[in-house]
Design an enzyme around this catalytic site. Sequence first.
Site, PDB file in Angstrom:
ATOM      1  N   ASN A 189      47.379  -9.110  11.202  1.00 55.54           N
ATOM      2  CA  ASN A 189      47.266 -10.300  12.047  1.00 55.54           C
ATOM      3  C   ASN A 189      46.092 -11.135  11.549  1.00 55.54           C
ATOM      4  O   ASN A 189      44.935 -10.773  11.770  1.00 55.54           O
ATOM      5  CB  ASN A 189      47.050  -9.849  13.504  1.00 55.54           C
ATOM      6  N   TRP A 190      46.415 -12.230  10.890  1.00 54.80           N
ATOM      7  CA  TRP A 190      45.344 -13.047  10.287  1.00 54.80           C
ATOM      8  C   TRP A 190      44.650 -13.956  11.294  1.00 54.80           C
ATOM      9  O   TRP A 190      43.648 -14.585  10.974  1.00 54.80           O
ATOM     10  CB  TRP A 190      45.933 -13.896   9.146  1.00 54.80           C
ATOM     11  N   LYS A 191      45.211 -14.082  12.482  1.00 52.86           N
ATOM     12  CA  LYS A 191      44.630 -14.955  13.516  1.00 52.86           C
ATOM     13  C   LYS A 191      44.435 -16.374  12.950  1.00 52.86           C
ATOM     14  O   LYS A 191      45.208 -16.797  12.093  1.00 52.86           O
ATOM     15  CB  LYS A 191      43.336 -14.360  14.056  1.00 52.86           C
TER      16      LYS A 191
ATOM     17  N   HIS B 216      49.341 -11.114  22.570  1.00 57.68           N
ATOM     18  CA  HIS B 216      48.046 -10.639  22.055  1.00 57.68           C
ATOM     19  C   HIS B 216      46.969 -10.931  23.102  1.00 57.68           C
ATOM     20  O   HIS B 216      47.033 -11.961  23.791  1.00 57.68           O
ATOM     21  CB  HIS B 216      47.726 -11.355  20.732  1.00 57.68           C
TER      22      HIS B 216
ATOM     23  N   GLU C   7      44.150 -12.139  22.920  1.00 58.58           N
ATOM     24  CA  GLU C   7      43.512 -13.456  22.783  1.00 58.58           C
ATOM     25  C   GLU C   7      44.374 -14.554  23.403  1.00 58.58           C
ATOM     26  O   GLU C   7      43.852 -15.562  23.867  1.00 58.58           O
ATOM     27  CB  GLU C   7      43.201 -13.720  21.297  1.00 58.58           C
TER      28      GLU C   7
ATOM     29  N   GLU D 130      46.405  -2.316  22.082  1.00 60.60           N
ATOM     30  CA  GLU D 130      45.164  -2.854  21.536  1.00 60.60           C
ATOM     31  C   GLU D 130      44.126  -2.955  22.649  1.00 60.60           C
ATOM     32  O   GLU D 130      44.087  -3.966  23.370  1.00 60.60           O
ATOM     33  CB  GLU D 130      45.407  -4.260  20.966  1.00 60.60           C
TER      34      GLU D 130
ATOM     35  N   GLY E  75      37.995  -6.639  17.108  1.00 66.75           N
ATOM     36  CA  GLY E  75      36.975  -7.443  16.441  1.00 66.75           C
ATOM     37  C   GLY E  75      35.550  -6.993  16.706  1.00 66.75           C
ATOM     38  O   GLY E  75      34.601  -7.688  16.389  1.00 66.75           O
TER      39      GLY E  75
ATOM     40  N   SER F 110      39.964  -2.901  15.460  1.00 67.64           N
ATOM     41  CA  SER F 110      39.020  -2.447  14.436  1.00 67.64           C
ATOM     42  C   SER F 110      39.567  -1.329  13.536  1.00 67.64           C
ATOM     43  O   SER F 110      38.833  -0.423  13.135  1.00 67.64           O
ATOM     44  CB  SER F 110      37.697  -2.023  15.078  1.00 67.64           C
TER      45      SER F 110
ATOM     46  N   GLY G 223      43.548  -6.670  12.279  1.00 67.40           N
ATOM     47  CA  GLY G 223      43.038  -8.039  12.249  1.00 67.40           C
ATOM     48  C   GLY G 223      42.158  -8.262  11.036  1.00 67.40           C
ATOM     49  O   GLY G 223      42.637  -8.409   9.907  1.00 67.40           O
ATOM     50  N   GLY G 224      40.853  -8.244  11.247  1.00 63.09           N
ATOM     51  CA  GLY G 224      39.869  -8.563  10.202  1.00 63.09           C
ATOM     52  C   GLY G 224      40.141  -7.902   8.862  1.00 63.09           C
ATOM     53  O   GLY G 224      40.085  -8.563   7.810  1.00 63.09           O
TER      54      GLY G 224
HETATM   55  P1  PGA Z   1      40.728  -6.364  14.580  1.00 62.82           P
HETATM   56  O1  PGA Z   1      41.900  -7.153  15.362  1.00 62.82           O
HETATM   57  O2  PGA Z   1      41.400  -5.398  13.644  1.00 62.82           O
HETATM   58  O3  PGA Z   1      39.950  -7.417  13.870  1.00 62.82           O
HETATM   59  O4  PGA Z   1      39.921  -5.640  15.631  1.00 62.82           O
HETATM   60  C1  PGA Z   1      43.080  -6.521  15.734  1.00 62.82           C
HETATM   61  C2  PGA Z   1      43.973  -7.494  16.465  1.00 62.82           C
HETATM   62  O5  PGA Z   1      43.456  -8.307  17.239  1.00 62.82           O
HETATM   63  O6  PGA Z   1      45.216  -7.491  16.303  1.00 62.82           O
END
Ligand code: PGA
Length: 254
Positions: free
Chosen positions: A9-11, A98, A100, A170, A176, A216, A237-238
């Site tokens: 997930n590149w956001k 998600h 967010e 999640e 993050g 994470s 994500g990251g």
């Molecule tokens: P993260 O994000 O790996 O940067 O914690 C995961 C996500 O939000 O899907």
Amino acid sequence: MKKYIVAGNWKMNTSLQEGMQILENLIKIHQCKGFHPHTQIILFPPFTHLYPFSQLLDNTCIHLGAQNLSHHEKGAYTGEISAEMIRSTGATHVIVGHSERRIYHKENNQLLFEKVKTALNHNLTPIYCCGEKIQERKKNKHFDVVEIQITEGLFHLNEEEFRKVIIAYEPVWAIGTGETATPEQAQEMHRFIREIVEFRYGNDIASHLMILYGGSVKASNARGLFEQPDINGGLVGGASLRAEEFENIIKATY
Ligand code: PGA
């Protein structure tokens, strides 16, 4: 053999040019050779990257998805992106709910159910996200929160529809932050999710359900998580923005 999905997930990160660079590196490193049929790789870049990415990913083993969709079919909804538009880029998957989106865009379970339905109606596979906040875990409410998210967001689907859904657990406190759930904490919740799905849809559907862990995930902790019996991979994500790191997470499923 156990099946896995590793999703990136590149956001809201990377310009198209930066994104293409990362993708080219990933294709080079991964090469899709020594094909591992039990591991599926899916990238979720920003909407603007979907079509050019799908051109590059043609004839590779890497799939493509969007990070969100509108629950509307089409029309006067300025700035929204429909399921049909996503499908027309070549993408096959979509992330729904998600945290967010739930937190910053106030998306609730009822709306998310509409989004899941819309995705399925257009032959897009939804990855439905759930997970508790830190205050909820501290009050020992994490199972209740996740159960409500799944019941309201998914359990109105019929069996045939539900079979097509992927779930991502999640925990919000792990996204993050660098703080991952321990493999035991994640396994406990994944087991719980499989149990409530079994209660609603029966053993066959529950045992085939793919449940990804997100929060994470990195190369150094992926194997410990993926070894857990009810964890079918990760929503990353990251760490998915660095081709080598992402490749090492993929390798943790082999
Ligand atoms: P993260 O994000 O790996 O940067 O914690 C995961 C996500 O939000 O899907």
